[in-house]
Design an enzyme around this catalytic site. Structure first.
Site, PDB file in Angstrom:
ATOM      1  NE  ARG A 112      -3.888   0.733   2.197  1.00  0.00           N
ATOM      2  CZ  ARG A 112      -4.699   0.476   2.459  1.00  0.00           C
ATOM      3  NH1 ARG A 112      -4.894   1.198   3.541  1.00  0.00           N
ATOM      4  NH2 ARG A 112      -6.283  -0.662   2.098  1.00  0.00           N
ATOM      5  CG  HIS A 140      -8.475  -0.280  -2.672  1.00  0.00           C
ATOM      6  ND1 HIS A 140      -7.536  -1.386  -2.460  1.00  0.00           N
ATOM      7  CD2 HIS A 140      -9.290   0.141  -1.100  1.00  0.00           C
ATOM      8  CE1 HIS A 140      -7.320  -1.281  -1.293  1.00  0.00           C
ATOM      9  NE2 HIS A 140      -8.826  -0.170  -0.711  1.00  0.00           N
ATOM     10  CD  GLN A 143     -13.011  -2.068  -0.860  1.00  0.00           C
ATOM     11  OE1 GLN A 143     -12.429  -1.846  -0.219  1.00  0.00           O
ATOM     12  NE2 GLN A 143     -14.253  -2.803  -0.748  1.00  0.00           N
ATOM     13  CB  CYS A 274     -14.181   0.109   0.599  1.00  0.00           C
ATOM     14  SG  CYS A 274     -13.934   2.255   0.639  1.00  0.00           S
ATOM     15  NE  ARG A 302     -10.558  -5.560   0.238  1.00  0.00           N
ATOM     16  CZ  ARG A 302      -9.578  -4.910   1.012  1.00  0.00           C
ATOM     17  NH1 ARG A 302     -10.419  -3.874   1.698  1.00  0.00           N
ATOM     18  NH2 ARG A 302      -8.710  -4.549   0.275  1.00  0.00           N
TER      19      ARG A 302
END
Ligand code: CP
Ligand code: NVA
Length: 320
Positions: A112, A140, A143, A274, A302
């Protein structure tokens, strides 16, 4: 499980690193892993990553992504190397040098960070290393896997459905648009003019669209949600933009997801986010807590989505 052989991919920096078949397979595998876990059945995947070391490097805060990847690695029998932020990606030594060190020790790195370009530079420097995007300023993709797993559970057939994304045309919106296009889902994105989804993302989504999926940009939130099966929103101020928070609160006010906006979507429409969410900003507390809200299903998914992803990257020959 079906005995489909999984496609070998080096990296998952973007949903666009997958083709539609990969993405559909990932969702199918994630659903299977979720069902097995709920039955307390861990074999045959419990040791599938045995002997694999997987490093994680987070340059930004995280609750969901970090926790679910840690559990995913553990439940697949892999070994986690939790790198500390003092690695200071690109500041203490060149990005490519960090990558070329890590590939001598580990099989994959989950990162990240801020810039998608840095992530690409990292992945290009190490041919043997699998690299996973755990969020950049631009995308992302992990996600999006959880989002479509959630929609599939709630709606069944995805093709021909419509999601309205209301708010900042950001990293989450980009990956949602990429995945939706591949899966045959229409996306309506409503944002204030300077915060629209980038033109390049519209072109990318259009180029991978299947089954007639259309991506349409709106400036009016009410227009975008008409006929939508789900309304999705995200923070108005993403990580790294904190100095703009007050300006953004002023601009994004008309894009709040509230009961009135929900009532303009299809009856029974879902609310998606999210997380983390900011009640009273992008969503009201009543919508967030309503029966329409599937935000904690997204958070749970997730885990299952990322287990499937790790298997596809690291154990594609497992034949599950
Ligand atoms: N949705 C999401 O990525 O959450 P975290 O920032 O907590 O990982
Ligand atoms: N757009 C948000 C997503 C957080 C999961 C951010 O980048 O901060």
């Amino acid at each position: 499980m079906a005995d489909t052989t999984l496609t070998r991919r080096k990296d998952f920096l973007s949903v666009l690193d997958f083709d539609a078949a990969d993405l559909e397979r990932c969702l199918e595998l994630a659903a299977q892993l979720k069902s097995d876990r709920s039955l307390g059945r861990h074999a045959p995947t419990a040791d599938i990553l045995d002997g694999h070391h997987i490093a994680m490097l987070f340059d930004k805060p995280s609750l969901r992504t970090r926790t679910t990847f840690e559990i995913a690695i553990r439940e697949l029998g892999g070994h986690l190397v939790a790198l500390q932020a003092d690695v200071a990606l690109g500041r203490r030594e060149p990005v490519g040098d960090v990558a070329r060190n890590l590939e001598r020790w580990v099989d994959a790195v989950i990162i990240r960070t801020f810039s998608q370009d840095v992530l690409q530079e990292f992945a290009a420097a190490a041919r043997r290393l699998h690299v996973v995007n755990a969020l950049t300023d631009q995308e992302h993709p992990c996600q999006a896997i959880a989002d479509f797993l959630t929609l599939q559970e709630r709606l069944g057939q995805l093709r021909g459905r419509t999601i309205a994304y209301v708010g900042d045309g950001n990293n989450v919106a980009t990956s949602l648009a990429h995945a939706a296009a591949m899966l045959g889902v229409h996306v309506h994105v409503a944002s204030p003019e300077p915060y629209q989804l980038p033109h390049a993302v519209v072109q990318q989504a259009t180029s991978v669209a299947r089954h007639g999926a259309r991506l349409r940009l709106f400036s009016d939130a009410a227009d975008a949600v008409a006929g939508a099966d789900a309304i999705y929103t995200d923070t108005w101020t993403s990580m790294g933009q904190e100095q703009e928070a007050e300006l953004r609160r002023g601009i994004f006010g008309p894009y709040q997801v509230n009961e009135e906006l929900m009532s303009l979507a299809k009856p029974g429409a879902l609310f998606m986010h999210c997380l983390p969410a900011h009640r009273g900003e992008e969503v009201t507390a009543d919508v967030f807590e309503s029966d329409a809200s599937v935000v904690f299903d997204q958070a749970e998914n997730r885990l299952h989505g990322q287990k499937a992803l790790l298997m596809m990257l690291l154990a594609p020959a497992a034949g599950l």
